[in-house]
Design a protein around this motif. Structure first.
Motif, PDB file in Angstrom:
ATOM      1  N   GLY A 285       0.809  -1.210   0.000  1.00 12.95           N
ATOM      2  CA  GLY A 285       0.000   0.000   0.000  1.00 12.95           C
ATOM      3  C   GLY A 285       0.843   1.262   0.000  1.00 12.95           C
ATOM      4  O   GLY A 285       2.058   1.224  -0.180  1.00 12.95           O
ATOM      5  N   VAL A 286       0.191   2.380   0.236  1.00 13.14           N
ATOM      6  CA  VAL A 286       0.848   3.680   0.209  1.00 13.14           C
ATOM      7  C   VAL A 286       1.513   3.944   1.559  1.00 13.14           C
ATOM      8  O   VAL A 286       0.899   3.796   2.612  1.00 13.14           O
ATOM      9  N   PHE A 287       2.811   4.325   1.501  1.00 13.65           N
ATOM     10  CA  PHE A 287       3.555   4.660   2.722  1.00 13.65           C
ATOM     11  C   PHE A 287       3.672   6.165   2.810  1.00 13.65           C
ATOM     12  O   PHE A 287       4.089   6.823   1.859  1.00 13.65           O
ATOM     13  N   ASN A 288       3.289   6.710   3.952  1.00  9.95           N
ATOM     14  CA  ASN A 288       3.300   8.155   4.167  1.00  9.95           C
ATOM     15  C   ASN A 288       4.514   8.528   5.001  1.00  9.95           C
ATOM     16  O   ASN A 288       4.677   8.057   6.124  1.00  9.95           O
ATOM     17  N   PHE A 289       5.377   9.383   4.465  1.00  8.20           N
ATOM     18  CA  PHE A 289       6.558   9.836   5.198  1.00  8.20           C
ATOM     19  C   PHE A 289       6.150  10.898   6.232  1.00  8.20           C
ATOM     20  O   PHE A 289       5.045  11.441   6.175  1.00  8.20           O
ATOM     21  N   PRO A 290       7.027  11.204   7.184  1.00  4.54           N
ATOM     22  CA  PRO A 290       6.687  12.191   8.214  1.00  4.54           C
ATOM     23  C   PRO A 290       6.237  13.524   7.621  1.00  4.54           C
ATOM     24  O   PRO A 290       6.711  13.952   6.566  1.00  4.54           O
ATOM     25  N   ALA A 291       5.325  14.180   8.315  1.00  6.89           N
ATOM     26  CA  ALA A 291       4.804  15.462   7.859  1.00  6.89           C
ATOM     27  C   ALA A 291       5.901  16.530   7.866  1.00  6.89           C
ATOM     28  O   ALA A 291       6.845  16.451   8.663  1.00  6.89           O
ATOM     29  N   PRO A 292       5.789  17.530   7.003  1.00  3.30           N
ATOM     30  CA  PRO A 292       6.810  18.582   6.948  1.00  3.30           C
ATOM     31  C   PRO A 292       7.110  19.215   8.302  1.00  3.30           C
ATOM     32  O   PRO A 292       8.279  19.537   8.583  1.00  3.30           O
ATOM     33  N   VAL A 293       6.091  19.401   9.131  1.00  2.61           N
ATOM     34  CA  VAL A 293       6.314  20.034  10.419  1.00  2.61           C
ATOM     35  C   VAL A 293       7.218  19.200  11.330  1.00  2.61           C
ATOM     36  O   VAL A 293       7.859  19.738  12.243  1.00  2.61           O
ATOM     37  N   GLU A 294       7.295  17.913  11.084  1.00  5.87           N
ATOM     38  CA  GLU A 294       8.118  17.026  11.902  1.00  5.87           C
ATOM     39  C   GLU A 294       9.588  16.986  11.465  1.00  5.87           C
ATOM     40  O   GLU A 294      10.446  16.523  12.222  1.00  5.87           O
TER      41      GLU A 294
END
Length: 263
Positions: free
Chosen positions: A132-141
């Motif tokens: 499935g789709v892997f989401n990297f850490p959000a920009p704020v992190e």
């Protein structure tokens, strides 16, 4: 013998041989390897230049008919970034800092995507995986994660295991909008070069295993497969350098008996 033990043994042999060959004896090999690393790292990311075309762009400044300008710029950018990596590895022993990594990324995309050079991501980054789709850490992190990462890296020894872990941890953060894979591989080679190891190419034919190993690590399955692949590539690279060093030693012996280096 494990790949890790083989690498350690061959590194000792190479160090011993280098002390017995004339200065500059391996320059031809090192030049070819730098071009190969640029070609392979860009090819993994979809660059269409062949190995021969990459050499023409970098050595002759030739524009390859029918190939996108972006691909030419990526080759030039990567080659300059790799030169910077090898220069600071040989001359500068200060810890690798966050500013160094941002500068490295700046060089990687300086001409191909100057608008994002050295700038942390400002949008979500995703990758499609087999599960499935892997989401990297959000920009704020990203700033906090990079601070922790660089604090670890600055204190870590310049060993292959550190180099491979740095690659994995950097990719997991994915701090830039683009150019993360090329930057990760250059960062890995910076750590290797500081430890006296030759830089390593991950070849286009390695891509399926390479991506699969990263996905396993990102999904919590561990880094055994990734480390195994990279130790194997480093082991093969050391073989190339050992062969060249032995040939250089043979030529410099001027007919004298060459004493073999044993592990």
């Amino acid at each position: 013998m494990t790949a890790s033990a083989s690498v350690s043994s061959k590194k000792r042999q190479l160090d011993a041989l280098k002390r017995r060959v004339r200065p500059g004896a391996l320059e031809g090999l090192e030049h070819s390897q730098r071009i190969d690393i640029t070609y392979t790292s860009n090819a993994i990311e979809g660059n269409t230049l062949t190995a021969g075309e990459t050499a023409l762009v970098l050595e002759k400044g030739i524009t390859i008919s029918g190939k996108p300008l972006k691909d030419h710029l990526e080759a030039i950018d990567h080659a300059r970034a790799l030169s910077w990596v090898l220069e600071i590895a040989s001359k500068d022993d200060h810890p690798i800092m966050e500013a160094d990594i941002r500068n490295l990324h700046h060089l990687v995309v300086a001409n191909s995507k100057p608008e994002i050079a050295g700038q942390y991501a400002d949008s979500a980054r995703y990758v499609n995986t087999n599960v499935g789709v892997f989401n990297f850490p959000a920009p704020v992190e990203i700033p906090g994660l990079m601070e922790v990462f660089c604090r670890w890296l600055s204190a870590a020894p310049s060993t292959p295991r550190t180099a491979f872990e740095a690659h994995r941890r950097f990719v997991a953060i994915h701090p830039f909008n683009d150019g993360n894979g090329r930057t990760a591989r250059l960062l890995m080679n910076l750590v290797l070069a500081r430890g006296g190891y030759p830089p390593v190419a991950i070849r286009p034919e390695d891509r399926p295993d390479y991506i699969a190993a990263l996905e396993i690590d990102q999904s919590g399955g561990g880094h055994v497969a990734f480390d195994k692949l990279l130790f194997e590539r480093l082991d093969q690279t050391l073989d190339i350098y050992l062969d060249a060093a032995r040939q250089a030693q043979d030529r410099s012996a001027e007919g004298g008996k060459v004493i073999p280096i044993r592990s």
